[in-house]
Design a protein around this motif. Structure first.
Motif, mmCIF file in Angstrom:
data_model
loop_
_atom_site.group_PDB
_atom_site.id
_atom_site.type_symbol
_atom_site.label_atom_id
_atom_site.label_comp_id
_atom_site.label_asym_id
_atom_site.label_seq_id
_atom_site.Cartn_x
_atom_site.Cartn_y
_atom_site.Cartn_z
ATOM 1 N N VAL A 1 0.856 -1.167 -0.124
ATOM 2 C CA VAL A 1 -0.047 -0.152 -0.171
ATOM 3 C C VAL A 1 0.713 1.271 -0.171
ATOM 4 N N GLN A 2 0.443 2.067 -0.882
ATOM 5 C CA GLN A 2 1.263 3.480 -0.841
ATOM 6 C C GLN A 2 0.312 4.525 -1.097
ATOM 7 N N LEU A 3 0.488 5.545 -0.163
ATOM 8 C CA LEU A 3 -0.379 6.669 0.030
ATOM 9 C C LEU A 3 0.193 7.993 -0.631
ATOM 10 N N LYS A 4 -0.227 8.976 -1.154
ATOM 11 C CA LYS A 4 0.556 10.268 -1.442
ATOM 12 C C LYS A 4 -0.034 11.046 -0.357
ATOM 13 N N PRO A 5 0.910 11.574 0.385
ATOM 14 C CA PRO A 5 0.022 12.565 1.306
ATOM 15 C C PRO A 5 -0.094 13.835 0.688
ATOM 16 N N GLU A 6 -1.445 14.401 0.718
ATOM 17 C CA GLU A 6 -1.995 15.415 0.062
ATOM 18 C C GLU A 6 -1.710 16.737 0.941
ATOM 19 N N PRO B 1 -9.576 15.834 10.198
ATOM 20 C CA PRO B 1 -9.626 14.915 11.440
ATOM 21 C C PRO B 1 -10.129 13.551 11.126
ATOM 22 N N GLY B 2 -10.621 13.271 9.983
ATOM 23 C CA GLY B 2 -11.198 11.903 9.653
ATOM 24 C C GLY B 2 -10.010 11.125 9.097
ATOM 25 N N GLN B 3 -8.814 11.770 8.719
ATOM 26 C CA GLN B 3 -7.733 10.673 8.245
ATOM 27 C C GLN B 3 -6.831 10.776 9.528
ATOM 28 N N SER B 4 -6.260 9.286 9.562
ATOM 29 C CA SER B 4 -5.265 8.747 10.439
ATOM 30 C C SER B 4 -3.980 8.753 9.860
ATOM 31 N N ARG B 5 -2.917 8.778 10.774
ATOM 32 C CA ARG B 5 -1.547 8.672 10.363
ATOM 33 C C ARG B 5 -1.538 7.089 10.291
ATOM 34 N N PHE B 6 -2.616 6.399 10.728
ATOM 35 C CA PHE B 6 -2.375 5.022 10.699
ATOM 36 C C PHE B 6 -3.546 4.493 9.541
ATOM 37 N N GLU B 7 -3.600 5.267 8.622
ATOM 38 C CA GLU B 7 -4.274 4.692 7.577
ATOM 39 C C GLU B 7 -4.071 3.679 6.644
ATOM 40 N N VAL B 8 -2.721 3.644 6.480
ATOM 41 C CA VAL B 8 -1.701 2.360 5.716
ATOM 42 C C VAL B 8 -2.017 1.118 6.402
ATOM 43 N N ARG B 9 -1.869 1.251 7.852
ATOM 44 C CA ARG B 9 -1.960 -0.091 8.741
ATOM 45 C C ARG B 9 -3.355 -0.411 8.819
ATOM 46 N N ASP B 10 -4.368 0.500 8.567
ATOM 47 C CA ASP B 10 -5.863 0.082 8.665
ATOM 48 C C ASP B 10 -6.166 -0.446 7.337
ATOM 49 N N ILE B 11 -5.599 -0.161 6.134
ATOM 50 C CA ILE B 11 -5.859 -0.532 5.054
ATOM 51 C C ILE B 11 -5.606 -2.002 4.766
ATOM 52 N N ILE B 12 -4.075 -2.077 5.425
ATOM 53 C CA ILE B 12 -3.457 -3.734 5.022
ATOM 54 C C ILE B 12 -4.316 -4.717 5.946
ATOM 55 N N ASP C 1 -7.558 -23.465 9.596
ATOM 56 C CA ASP C 1 -7.075 -24.197 10.865
ATOM 57 C C ASP C 1 -5.753 -24.088 10.690
ATOM 58 N N ALA C 2 -5.087 -23.104 10.744
ATOM 59 C CA ALA C 2 -3.861 -22.932 10.793
ATOM 60 C C ALA C 2 -3.552 -21.593 11.266
ATOM 61 N N SER C 3 -2.575 -21.169 12.255
ATOM 62 C CA SER C 3 -2.257 -19.813 12.391
ATOM 63 C C SER C 3 -1.261 -19.363 11.835
ATOM 64 N N TYR C 4 -0.941 -18.183 11.133
ATOM 65 C CA TYR C 4 0.107 -17.517 10.478
ATOM 66 C C TYR C 4 0.513 -16.109 11.232
ATOM 67 N N LEU C 5 1.696 -15.794 10.836
ATOM 68 C CA LEU C 5 2.402 -14.623 11.242
ATOM 69 C C LEU C 5 2.729 -13.899 10.255
ATOM 70 N N VAL C 6 2.497 -12.666 10.189
ATOM 71 C CA VAL C 6 2.461 -11.913 9.012
ATOM 72 C C VAL C 6 3.369 -10.522 9.426
ATOM 73 N N THR C 7 4.620 -10.207 8.880
ATOM 74 C CA THR C 7 5.366 -9.098 9.426
ATOM 75 C C THR C 7 4.936 -8.106 8.343
ATOM 76 N N VAL C 8 4.788 -6.759 8.705
ATOM 77 C CA VAL C 8 4.335 -5.799 7.848
ATOM 78 C C VAL C 8 5.291 -4.792 8.044
ATOM 79 N N THR D 1 3.419 6.142 5.214
ATOM 80 C CA THR D 1 2.827 6.350 3.876
ATOM 81 C C THR D 1 2.713 5.233 2.984
ATOM 82 N N GLU D 2 3.681 4.222 3.422
ATOM 83 C CA GLU D 2 3.933 3.173 2.548
ATOM 84 C C GLU D 2 4.002 1.850 3.424
#
Length: 101
Positions: free
Chosen positions: A13-18, A26-37, A73-80, A87-88
């Motif tokens: 995910v890549q966001l271009k900061p406007e 107020p509606g935008q979060s600095r965690f927007e990329v995390r939320d999208i992922i 039926d399996a657990s996975y660990l993803v590193t982001v 922003t990415e």
């Protein structure tokens, strides 16, 4: 590896900061990329699949975060990995979560 896991591995995910962070509406979060992922993982693995989200860790020139989810039926660990401006973000590692005794 199932096709759905490959789809999770390809999340990028890549966001271009406007506006600067001080002028951010107020509606935008600095965690927007995390939320999208997280939303994409939920969409692929299932709405109730995420079991744990570890807080974001600073790694110098980047930030990382581990997310544990269940699928088929399996657990996975993803590193982001994120850039410092948050922003990415991309999945840098996906593996089965080892069971703890």
């Amino acid at each position: 590896m199932p096709a759905r896991l490959k789809e999770i591995e390809k999340i990028n995910v890549q966001l271009k900061p406007e506006t600067s962070s001080q002028e951010m509406p107020p509606g935008q979060s600095r965690f927007e990329v995390r939320d999208i992922i997280v939303d994409r993982i939920k969409r692929i693995a299932g709405n109730d699949s995420i079991k744990r989200i570890v807080p974001i860790q600073n790694e110098g020139d980047r930030k990382t975060q581990d997310i544990v989810f269940d699928m088929e039926d399996a657990s996975y660990l993803v590193t982001v990995t994120y850039n410092n401006a948050m922003t990415e973000g991309w999945v840098s590692d996906l593996r089965k979560d080892p069971k703890k005794c």
